[in-house]
Write a protein that holds these residues in place. Structure first.
Motif, PDB file in Angstrom:
ATOM      1  N   THR A 240       0.825  -1.201   0.000  1.00 52.59           N
ATOM      2  CA  THR A 240       0.000   0.000   0.000  1.00 52.59           C
ATOM      3  C   THR A 240       0.867   1.261   0.000  1.00 52.59           C
ATOM      4  OG1 THR A 240      -0.090   0.134   2.420  1.00 52.59           O
ATOM      5  CG2 THR A 240      -1.801  -1.182   1.318  1.00 52.59           C
ATOM      6  N   MET A 241       0.259   2.383  -0.378  1.00 57.14           N
ATOM      7  CA  MET A 241       0.946   3.670  -0.323  1.00 57.14           C
ATOM      8  C   MET A 241       1.293   4.020   1.119  1.00 57.14           C
ATOM      9  SD  MET A 241      -0.984   5.985  -3.247  1.00 57.14           S
ATOM     10  CE  MET A 241      -2.631   5.286  -3.114  1.00 57.14           C
ATOM     11  N   ARG A 242       0.397   3.667   2.026  1.00 57.82           N
ATOM     12  CA  ARG A 242       0.658   3.955   3.438  1.00 57.82           C
ATOM     13  C   ARG A 242       1.945   3.270   3.900  1.00 57.82           C
ATOM     14  NH1 ARG A 242      -2.551   1.473   8.643  1.00 57.82           N
ATOM     15  NH2 ARG A 242      -1.190   2.382  10.237  1.00 57.82           N
ATOM     16  N   ASN A 243       2.103   2.007   3.534  1.00 55.77           N
ATOM     17  CA  ASN A 243       3.304   1.299   3.967  1.00 55.77           C
ATOM     18  C   ASN A 243       4.566   1.904   3.354  1.00 55.77           C
ATOM     19  OD1 ASN A 243       4.693  -0.903   5.335  1.00 55.77           O
ATOM     20  ND2 ASN A 243       5.069  -1.707   3.292  1.00 55.77           N
ATOM     21  N   GLY A 244       4.505   2.264   2.070  1.00 57.28           N
ATOM     22  CA  GLY A 244       5.658   2.884   1.440  1.00 57.28           C
ATOM     23  C   GLY A 244       6.026   4.197   2.109  1.00 57.28           C
ATOM     24  N   VAL A 263      14.218   0.618  -4.901  1.00 55.49           N
ATOM     25  CA  VAL A 263      13.361  -0.373  -5.540  1.00 55.49           C
ATOM     26  C   VAL A 263      12.215  -0.643  -4.571  1.00 55.49           C
ATOM     27  CG1 VAL A 263      13.162  -2.733  -6.419  1.00 55.49           C
ATOM     28  CG2 VAL A 263      15.280  -1.429  -6.795  1.00 55.49           C
ATOM     29  N   ALA A 264      11.005  -0.192  -4.890  1.00 58.56           N
ATOM     30  CA  ALA A 264       9.854  -0.411  -4.005  1.00 58.56           C
ATOM     31  C   ALA A 264       9.205  -1.747  -4.305  1.00 58.56           C
ATOM     32  CB  ALA A 264       8.843   0.714  -4.163  1.00 58.56           C
ATOM     33  N   VAL A 265       8.614  -2.359  -3.296  1.00 57.21           N
ATOM     34  CA  VAL A 265       8.021  -3.681  -3.436  1.00 57.21           C
ATOM     35  C   VAL A 265       6.855  -3.680  -4.420  1.00 57.21           C
ATOM     36  CG1 VAL A 265       6.384  -3.441  -1.520  1.00 57.21           C
ATOM     37  CG2 VAL A 265       7.290  -5.717  -2.110  1.00 57.21           C
ATOM     38  N   CYS A 266       6.229  -2.513  -4.636  1.00 56.88           N
ATOM     39  CA  CYS A 266       5.134  -2.407  -5.595  1.00 56.88           C
ATOM     40  C   CYS A 266       4.923  -0.939  -5.954  1.00 56.88           C
ATOM     41  CB  CYS A 266       3.847  -3.012  -5.023  1.00 56.88           C
ATOM     42  SG  CYS A 266       3.208  -2.128  -3.576  1.00 56.88           S
ATOM     43  N   ASP A 267       4.100  -0.683  -6.951  1.00 57.74           N
ATOM     44  CA  ASP A 267       3.847   0.685  -7.386  1.00 57.74           C
ATOM     45  C   ASP A 267       3.250   1.538  -6.265  1.00 57.74           C
ATOM     46  OD1 ASP A 267       4.755  -0.004  -9.885  1.00 57.74           O
ATOM     47  OD2 ASP A 267       2.754  -0.138 -10.792  1.00 57.74           O
ATOM     48  N   ALA A 268       2.284   0.975  -5.553  1.00 58.83           N
ATOM     49  CA  ALA A 268       1.630   1.740  -4.491  1.00 58.83           C
ATOM     50  C   ALA A 268       2.645   2.154  -3.430  1.00 58.83           C
ATOM     51  CB  ALA A 268       0.503   0.925  -3.865  1.00 58.83           C
ATOM     52  N   ALA A 280      11.101  14.968   3.039  1.00 55.80           N
ATOM     53  CA  ALA A 280      12.473  15.056   3.549  1.00 55.80           C
ATOM     54  C   ALA A 280      13.339  15.985   2.701  1.00 55.80           C
ATOM     55  CB  ALA A 280      13.091  13.661   3.603  1.00 55.80           C
ATOM     56  N   GLY A 281      12.727  16.648   1.719  1.00 54.02           N
ATOM     57  CA  GLY A 281      13.450  17.586   0.882  1.00 54.02           C
ATOM     58  C   GLY A 281      14.188  16.951  -0.276  1.00 54.02           C
ATOM     59  N   LEU A 282      13.818  15.711  -0.626  1.00 53.15           N
ATOM     60  CA  LEU A 282      14.472  14.992  -1.714  1.00 53.15           C
ATOM     61  C   LEU A 282      13.536  14.896  -2.908  1.00 53.15           C
ATOM     62  CD1 LEU A 282      16.025  12.102   0.409  1.00 53.15           C
ATOM     63  CD2 LEU A 282      17.215  14.112  -0.501  1.00 53.15           C
ATOM     64  N   SER A 283      14.083  15.071  -4.100  1.00 54.12           N
ATOM     65  CA  SER A 283      13.280  15.069  -5.321  1.00 54.12           C
ATOM     66  C   SER A 283      13.518  13.794  -6.118  1.00 54.12           C
ATOM     67  CB  SER A 283      13.654  16.280  -6.174  1.00 54.12           C
ATOM     68  OG  SER A 283      12.987  16.252  -7.418  1.00 54.12           O
ATOM     69  N   VAL A 284      12.445  13.286  -6.732  1.00 52.89           N
ATOM     70  CA  VAL A 284      12.512  12.133  -7.640  1.00 52.89           C
ATOM     71  C   VAL A 284      12.362  12.649  -9.066  1.00 52.89           C
ATOM     72  CG1 VAL A 284      11.409   9.973  -8.337  1.00 52.89           C
ATOM     73  CG2 VAL A 284      11.498  10.577  -5.910  1.00 52.89           C
ATOM     74  N   PRO A 285      13.337  12.372  -9.959  1.00 51.17           N
ATOM     75  CA  PRO A 285      14.526  11.540  -9.762  1.00 51.17           C
ATOM     76  C   PRO A 285      15.813  12.327  -9.537  1.00 51.17           C
ATOM     77  CG  PRO A 285      14.193  11.853 -12.083  1.00 51.17           C
ATOM     78  CD  PRO A 285      13.128  12.672 -11.394  1.00 51.17           C
ATOM     79  N   ALA A 286      15.725  13.660  -9.362  1.00 55.12           N
ATOM     80  CA  ALA A 286      16.937  14.474  -9.267  1.00 55.12           C
ATOM     81  C   ALA A 286      17.859  14.005  -8.145  1.00 55.12           C
ATOM     82  CB  ALA A 286      16.556  15.939  -9.066  1.00 55.12           C
ATOM     83  N   ASP A 287      17.268  13.687  -6.984  1.00 57.29           N
ATOM     84  CA  ASP A 287      18.070  13.249  -5.840  1.00 57.29           C
ATOM     85  C   ASP A 287      18.057  11.733  -5.675  1.00 57.29           C
ATOM     86  OD1 ASP A 287      18.736  15.921  -4.945  1.00 57.29           O
ATOM     87  OD2 ASP A 287      16.633  16.068  -4.305  1.00 57.29           O
ATOM     88  N   VAL A 288      16.913  11.141  -5.896  1.00 54.39           N
ATOM     89  CA  VAL A 288      16.762   9.691  -5.714  1.00 54.39           C
ATOM     90  C   VAL A 288      15.902   9.142  -6.847  1.00 54.39           C
ATOM     91  CG1 VAL A 288      15.986   7.838  -4.197  1.00 54.39           C
ATOM     92  CG2 VAL A 288      16.872   9.953  -3.200  1.00 54.39           C
ATOM     93  N   SER A 289      16.426   8.127  -7.558  1.00 54.84           N
ATOM     94  CA  SER A 289      15.620   7.440  -8.565  1.00 54.84           C
ATOM     95  C   SER A 289      14.712   6.442  -7.868  1.00 54.84           C
ATOM     96  CB  SER A 289      16.523   6.727  -9.571  1.00 54.84           C
ATOM     97  OG  SER A 289      17.205   7.666 -10.388  1.00 54.84           O
ATOM     98  N   LEU A 290      13.568   6.132  -8.489  1.00 49.81           N
ATOM     99  CA  LEU A 290      12.561   5.303  -7.842  1.00 49.81           C
ATOM    100  C   LEU A 290      11.884   4.395  -8.863  1.00 49.81           C
ATOM    101  CD1 LEU A 290      10.812   4.796  -5.235  1.00 49.81           C
ATOM    102  CD2 LEU A 290       9.326   6.663  -6.041  1.00 49.81           C
ATOM    103  N   VAL A 291      11.760   3.098  -8.519  1.00 44.08           N
ATOM    104  CA  VAL A 291      11.054   2.154  -9.389  1.00 44.08           C
ATOM    105  C   VAL A 291      10.034   1.383  -8.570  1.00 44.08           C
ATOM    106  CG1 VAL A 291      13.027   1.911 -10.951  1.00 44.08           C
ATOM    107  CG2 VAL A 291      12.749   0.288  -9.067  1.00 44.08           C
ATOM    108  N   GLY A 292       8.974   0.926  -9.240  1.00 46.12           N
ATOM    109  CA  GLY A 292       7.930   0.142  -8.593  1.00 46.12           C
ATOM    110  C   GLY A 292       7.795  -1.226  -9.229  1.00 46.12           C
ATOM    111  N   PHE A 293       6.651  -1.852  -8.987  1.00 45.12           N
ATOM    112  CA  PHE A 293       6.382  -3.194  -9.515  1.00 45.12           C
ATOM    113  C   PHE A 293       4.874  -3.363  -9.574  1.00 45.12           C
ATOM    114  CE2 PHE A 293       6.272  -7.594 -10.257  1.00 45.12           C
ATOM    115  CZ  PHE A 293       7.550  -8.140 -10.367  1.00 45.12           C
ATOM    116  N   ASP A 294       4.353  -3.832 -10.676  1.00 46.22           N
ATOM    117  CA  ASP A 294       2.948  -4.193 -10.914  1.00 46.22           C
ATOM    118  C   ASP A 294       2.408  -3.568 -12.187  1.00 46.22           C
ATOM    119  OD1 ASP A 294       2.694  -5.857  -8.732  1.00 46.22           O
ATOM    120  OD2 ASP A 294       1.793  -4.322  -7.443  1.00 46.22           O
ATOM    121  N   GLY A 295       2.811  -2.321 -12.485  1.00 47.81           N
ATOM    122  CA  GLY A 295       2.288  -1.672 -13.683  1.00 47.81           C
ATOM    123  C   GLY A 295       0.859  -1.200 -13.522  1.00 47.81           C
TER     124      GLY A 295
END
Length: 354
Positions: A240-244, A263-268, A280-295
């Motif tokens: 869930t988004m809450r867990n992320g 690498v997140a366990v899922c898109d949510a 926390a003042g961090l930008s995606v993807p400028a500071d941290v790249s982010l990927v999900g799973f499920d589509g």
């Protein structure tokens, strides 16, 4: 002395549970010598067949029940729609049984619902049982005693090495491995995983994806670091988004400062993690790249558009329908464990490091 179960009798006789069931019901598709041996063992050890389970076959309708336990997310909705279509094309209606409380997802509940509905087949969609592996395995073994064809969809059978039910799922391990390799190929070396459970269990989706992440690191020659494995803050709502959000918020207070990708366990969970990073003042993807799973569809409209592994929902649903309908026609057929490869779809949430 506790009553002998069909699983125990099958082990004594050296046959499958389904063979014992068919032998005790005088089915013609069991070798006469095998049937006689099973019946003799049943008499010797005092095994009494579950008569209510036998009655399930009496008067069954052209209806298939889809059981959904706990979280009912967008992915399951999409799979359910495809399952309904596939079963309708085969001449079957579909009914949904949603067990919201995991503690009530037991074989007795399933048997009661199936008996009352006289369903010809059952699909378990999404997770089933509890977070405890042995409890889930016991549930799977009890379900094998209900004489109705069952298939697990988007989840494996937790009954142990000798699975009792067919299952169809995306290849979680391969997908997470590919995502991690994708990040490594773009120059990322400090890659974290978001959404690990409290207990190592190689059969749950999060565990398979965590193992794939670790394999991807190894492929790229990157040493693993336990500090980069982010535990789920809300285990009962892992996908869930809450867990992320809560997991990453908590982790960021002590996280290494050189992390460049998640690498997140899922898109949510990825979307929830993005909110935590932003706060926390961090930008995606400028500071941290982010990927999900499920589509999930939301991944296409999230800003920035999420890089993810797309689950082939139509193929998963079609394979589930094929296996269940074949099992309904031939109850003694071999168990199938089907893993379907997902597709990596690049988005805007990842940047290459220079």
């Amino acid at each position: 002395m506790p009553e002998m179960t069909i699983k125990e009798l099958a082990r004594i006789c050296g046959v499958a549970v389904s063979t014992v069931s068919r032998a005790m019901n005088d089915r013609s598709d069991v070798n006469p010598e095998t049937r006689a041996r099973i019946r003799a063992a049943a008499a010797q050890y005092g095994y009494v067949p579950n008569s209510s389970a036998r009655r399930l076959k009496i008067g069954t309708t052209k209806t298939i029940s889809v059981f959904i336990q706990g979280e009912f997310g967008q992915l399951l909705v999409e799979v359910l729609q495809q399952l309904e279509l596939a079963f309708a094309q085969a001449g079957y209606d579909t009914t949904i049984s949603h067990v919201a409380d995991p503690e009530h997802a037991n074989a007795g509940t399933v048997e009661r619902i199936v008996r009352e509905g006289k369903f010809g087949g059952v699909v378990f969609l999404g997770r089933y049982g509890s977070a405890d592996r042995e409890a889930s395995a016991q549930l799977s073994r009890r379900l094998a005693e209900i004489d109705v064809p069952m298939v697990f969809c988007t989840t494996p059978d937790y009954s142990g090495t000798a699975a009792l039910h067919s299952s169809i799922s995306v290849d979680d391990h391969a997908g997470a491995r590919e995502l991690t390799a994708h990040l490594a190929a773009l120059g990322h070396r400090r890659i974290a995983f978001v959404g690990a459970g409290a207990e190592p269990d190689r059969e749950h989706a999060w565990a398979l994806r965590l193992a794939g992440y670790r394999a991807g690191l190894k492929d790229a020659g990157i040493a693993p670091d336990d500090a980069l494995v982010v535990a789920s803050a809300v285990e009962e709502q892992a996908y869930t988004m809450r867990n992320g959000y809560e997991s990453v918020s908590r982790w960021l207070t002590t996280a290494p400062k050189d992390v460049t990708a998640l690498v997140a366990v899922c898109d949510a969970a990825a979307i929830g993690a993005s909110r935590a990073l932003s706060e926390a003042g961090l930008s995606v993807p400028a500071d941290v790249s982010l990927v999900g799973f499920d589509g999930l569809d939301i991944a296409n409209y999230f800003v920035p558009r999420l890089t993810t592994i797309v689950q082939p929902v139509p193929e998963i649903a079609q394979s589930t329908a094929r296996v269940l309908l074949a099992t309904m026609d031939e109850p003694g057929r071999a168990i199938e464990q089907v893993w379907i490869r997902g597709r990596l779809v690049p988005g805007d949430s990842v940047r290459a490091l220079t």
